[in-house]
Structure formats: structure tokens, C-alpha cells
Design a protein around this motif. Sequence first.
Motif, PDB file in Angstrom:
ATOM      1  N   LEU A  72       0.831  -1.201   0.000  1.00  0.00           N
ATOM      2  CA  LEU A  72       0.000   0.000   0.000  1.00  0.00           C
ATOM      3  C   LEU A  72       0.869   1.256   0.000  1.00  0.00           C
ATOM      4  CD1 LEU A  72      -2.685   1.478   0.158  1.00  0.00           C
ATOM      5  CD2 LEU A  72      -2.648   1.101   2.651  1.00  0.00           C
ATOM      6  N   ALA A  73       1.928   1.268   0.811  1.00  0.00           N
ATOM      7  CA  ALA A  73       2.830   2.420   0.841  1.00  0.00           C
ATOM      8  C   ALA A  73       3.496   2.621  -0.513  1.00  0.00           C
ATOM      9  CB  ALA A  73       3.882   2.232   1.939  1.00  0.00           C
ATOM     10  N   ASP A  74       3.875   1.535  -1.167  1.00  0.00           N
ATOM     11  CA  ASP A  74       4.483   1.635  -2.492  1.00  0.00           C
ATOM     12  C   ASP A  74       3.489   2.224  -3.497  1.00  0.00           C
ATOM     13  OD1 ASP A  74       6.552   1.195  -4.468  1.00  0.00           O
ATOM     14  OD2 ASP A  74       5.344  -0.488  -5.186  1.00  0.00           O
ATOM     15  N   LEU A  75       2.243   1.763  -3.456  1.00  0.00           N
ATOM     16  CA  LEU A  75       1.216   2.313  -4.341  1.00  0.00           C
ATOM     17  C   LEU A  75       1.023   3.808  -4.075  1.00  0.00           C
ATOM     18  CD1 LEU A  75      -1.069   2.069  -6.418  1.00  0.00           C
ATOM     19  CD2 LEU A  75      -2.567   1.348  -4.531  1.00  0.00           C
ATOM     20  N   LEU A  76       0.980   4.191  -2.815  1.00  0.00           N
ATOM     21  CA  LEU A  76       0.820   5.608  -2.479  1.00  0.00           C
ATOM     22  C   LEU A  76       2.003   6.440  -2.971  1.00  0.00           C
ATOM     23  CD1 LEU A  76      -0.681   5.180   1.077  1.00  0.00           C
ATOM     24  CD2 LEU A  76      -1.800   6.301  -0.868  1.00  0.00           C
ATOM     25  N   ARG A  77       3.220   5.896  -2.877  1.00  0.00           N
ATOM     26  CA  ARG A  77       4.390   6.620  -3.416  1.00  0.00           C
ATOM     27  C   ARG A  77       4.270   6.786  -4.922  1.00  0.00           C
ATOM     28  NH1 ARG A  77       7.090   3.965   0.822  1.00  0.00           N
ATOM     29  NH2 ARG A  77       7.477   2.132  -0.426  1.00  0.00           N
ATOM     30  N   GLN A  78       3.768   5.762  -5.609  1.00  0.00           N
ATOM     31  CA  GLN A  78       3.582   5.869  -7.058  1.00  0.00           C
ATOM     32  C   GLN A  78       2.531   6.932  -7.389  1.00  0.00           C
ATOM     33  OE1 GLN A  78       3.034   2.042  -9.023  1.00  0.00           O
ATOM     34  NE2 GLN A  78       4.300   1.073  -7.458  1.00  0.00           N
ATOM     35  N   ILE A  79       1.452   6.950  -6.637  1.00  0.00           N
ATOM     36  CA  ILE A  79       0.438   7.991  -6.832  1.00  0.00           C
ATOM     37  C   ILE A  79       1.047   9.354  -6.535  1.00  0.00           C
ATOM     38  CG2 ILE A  79      -1.733   8.938  -5.921  1.00  0.00           C
ATOM     39  CD1 ILE A  79      -2.604   5.985  -5.467  1.00  0.00           C
ATOM     40  N   GLY A  80       1.874   9.412  -5.508  1.00  0.00           N
ATOM     41  CA  GLY A  80       2.535  10.659  -5.135  1.00  0.00           C
ATOM     42  C   GLY A  80       3.469  11.196  -6.191  1.00  0.00           C
ATOM     43  N   SER A  81       3.903  10.357  -7.077  1.00  0.00           N
ATOM     44  CA  SER A  81       4.778  10.838  -8.149  1.00  0.00           C
ATOM     45  C   SER A  81       4.054  10.978  -9.479  1.00  0.00           C
ATOM     46  CB  SER A  81       6.000   9.921  -8.307  1.00  0.00           C
ATOM     47  OG  SER A  81       5.612   8.647  -8.729  1.00  0.00           O
ATOM     48  N   ALA A  82       2.868  10.389  -9.613  1.00  0.00           N
ATOM     49  CA  ALA A  82       2.186  10.393 -10.909  1.00  0.00           C
ATOM     50  C   ALA A  82       0.913  11.234 -10.957  1.00  0.00           C
ATOM     51  CB  ALA A  82       1.838   8.958 -11.306  1.00  0.00           C
ATOM     52  N   ALA A  83       0.341  11.541  -9.825  1.00  0.00           N
ATOM     53  CA  ALA A  83      -0.940  12.264  -9.821  1.00  0.00           C
ATOM     54  C   ALA A  83      -0.772  13.655 -10.420  1.00  0.00           C
ATOM     55  CB  ALA A  83      -1.474  12.368  -8.397  1.00  0.00           C
ATOM     56  N   PRO A  84      -1.726  14.091 -11.235  1.00  0.00           N
ATOM     57  CA  PRO A  84      -1.628  15.408 -11.850  1.00  0.00           C
ATOM     58  C   PRO A  84      -1.860  16.558 -10.860  1.00  0.00           C
ATOM     59  CG  PRO A  84      -3.651  14.327 -12.560  1.00  0.00           C
ATOM     60  CD  PRO A  84      -2.877  13.338 -11.739  1.00  0.00           C
ATOM     61  N   ASP A  85      -2.645  16.307  -9.825  1.00  0.00           N
ATOM     62  CA  ASP A  85      -2.965  17.363  -8.865  1.00  0.00           C
ATOM     63  C   ASP A  85      -1.917  17.415  -7.751  1.00  0.00           C
ATOM     64  OD1 ASP A  85      -4.951  19.322  -7.698  1.00  0.00           O
ATOM     65  OD2 ASP A  85      -4.863  17.833  -6.073  1.00  0.00           O
ATOM     66  N   PRO A  86      -1.326  18.581  -7.472  1.00  0.00           N
ATOM     67  CA  PRO A  86      -0.291  18.665  -6.436  1.00  0.00           C
ATOM     68  C   PRO A  86      -0.804  18.310  -5.039  1.00  0.00           C
ATOM     69  CG  PRO A  86      -0.835  20.860  -7.267  1.00  0.00           C
ATOM     70  CD  PRO A  86      -1.550  19.872  -8.123  1.00  0.00           C
ATOM     71  N   HIS A  87      -2.070  18.589  -4.758  1.00  0.00           N
ATOM     72  CA  HIS A  87      -2.621  18.229  -3.449  1.00  0.00           C
ATOM     73  C   HIS A  87      -2.722  16.710  -3.295  1.00  0.00           C
ATOM     74  CE1 HIS A  87      -4.119  22.410  -3.996  1.00  0.00           C
ATOM     75  NE2 HIS A  87      -3.653  22.493  -2.758  1.00  0.00           N
ATOM     76  N   THR A  88      -3.092  16.036  -4.365  1.00  0.00           N
ATOM     77  CA  THR A  88      -3.161  14.575  -4.343  1.00  0.00           C
ATOM     78  C   THR A  88      -1.766  13.992  -4.173  1.00  0.00           C
ATOM     79  OG1 THR A  88      -5.115  14.615  -5.758  1.00  0.00           O
ATOM     80  CG2 THR A  88      -3.906  12.526  -5.624  1.00  0.00           C
ATOM     81  N   ARG A  89      -0.794  14.535  -4.899  1.00  0.00           N
ATOM     82  CA  ARG A  89       0.594  14.046  -4.765  1.00  0.00           C
ATOM     83  C   ARG A  89       1.068  14.184  -3.327  1.00  0.00           C
ATOM     84  NH1 ARG A  89       1.385  17.020  -9.617  1.00  0.00           N
ATOM     85  NH2 ARG A  89       2.536  18.608  -8.454  1.00  0.00           N
ATOM     86  N   ARG A  90       0.845  15.356  -2.748  1.00  0.00           N
ATOM     87  CA  ARG A  90       1.301  15.604  -1.373  1.00  0.00           C
ATOM     88  C   ARG A  90       0.585  14.675  -0.383  1.00  0.00           C
ATOM     89  NH1 ARG A  90       1.634  20.598  -1.573  1.00  0.00           N
ATOM     90  NH2 ARG A  90      -0.567  21.118  -1.353  1.00  0.00           N
ATOM     91  N   ALA A  91      -0.725  14.521  -0.518  1.00  0.00           N
ATOM     92  CA  ALA A  91      -1.483  13.650   0.395  1.00  0.00           C
ATOM     93  C   ALA A  91      -1.020  12.197   0.281  1.00  0.00           C
ATOM     94  CB  ALA A  91      -2.977  13.761   0.107  1.00  0.00           C
ATOM     95  N   ALA A  92      -0.771  11.737  -0.937  1.00  0.00           N
ATOM     96  CA  ALA A  92      -0.317  10.354  -1.135  1.00  0.00           C
ATOM     97  C   ALA A  92       1.056  10.140  -0.516  1.00  0.00           C
ATOM     98  CB  ALA A  92      -0.300  10.015  -2.623  1.00  0.00           C
ATOM     99  N   ARG A  93       1.960  11.101  -0.701  1.00  0.00           N
ATOM    100  CA  ARG A  93       3.304  10.982  -0.102  1.00  0.00           C
ATOM    101  C   ARG A  93       3.221  10.985   1.418  1.00  0.00           C
ATOM    102  NH1 ARG A  93       4.916  14.741  -4.431  1.00  0.00           N
ATOM    103  NH2 ARG A  93       4.688  16.384  -2.885  1.00  0.00           N
ATOM    104  N   GLN A  94       2.369  11.846   1.974  1.00  0.00           N
ATOM    105  CA  GLN A  94       2.214  11.898   3.433  1.00  0.00           C
ATOM    106  C   GLN A  94       1.627  10.598   3.970  1.00  0.00           C
ATOM    107  OE1 GLN A  94      -0.138  15.458   3.844  1.00  0.00           O
ATOM    108  NE2 GLN A  94       1.668  16.780   4.026  1.00  0.00           N
ATOM    109  N   ALA A  95       0.671  10.040   3.257  1.00  0.00           N
ATOM    110  CA  ALA A  95       0.069   8.774   3.685  1.00  0.00           C
ATOM    111  C   ALA A  95       1.094   7.646   3.646  1.00  0.00           C
ATOM    112  CB  ALA A  95      -1.131   8.437   2.806  1.00  0.00           C
TER     113      ALA A  95
END
Length: 76
Positions: A23-46
Amino acid sequence: QLDDVLAGADLSGGDFVRNVRQLADLLRQIGSAAPDPHTRRAARQAAEALHRGVVASAAAATTGGDARSPEAPVER
């Protein structure tokens, strides 16, 4: 305690750690690929929040790394 959380569950400690690490790996991938900066930041924090306790210890044991720091997310 992890034993208390898993009591009565059909899930071993190793399976729990493996699932959280995936799950953490998936969130890191979302954190690097999401177009929205808020989504990237939230995914990295999670992902960072998941990296603690037995999950961090397991990561340090398998990589020889520091149990306190998760893999660095890729910045965009």
C-alpha cells in the motif's frame, strides 16, 4: 501491539507487513504520478505515515536501511 490487532484475524504478521508495504508503495507511485499537487502531497504523506513500527523494522531488516526513514518519494 500487532498481536492484539491480528488476534482472531486470518492474517499473519508477515502478511500484514507485506500488505502495508505494498500500500505504501502504491501511495508513493500515486505521489509521483498524480496530476494534482494536493493529491501528490497527500499520497506521499500517507505513505510516510504507514512507514512505522513493525513495517519500518521489516524494511530496515530487508534493506539494511534506517527504520526511521521510508524510501524517498519521487518529486515532480
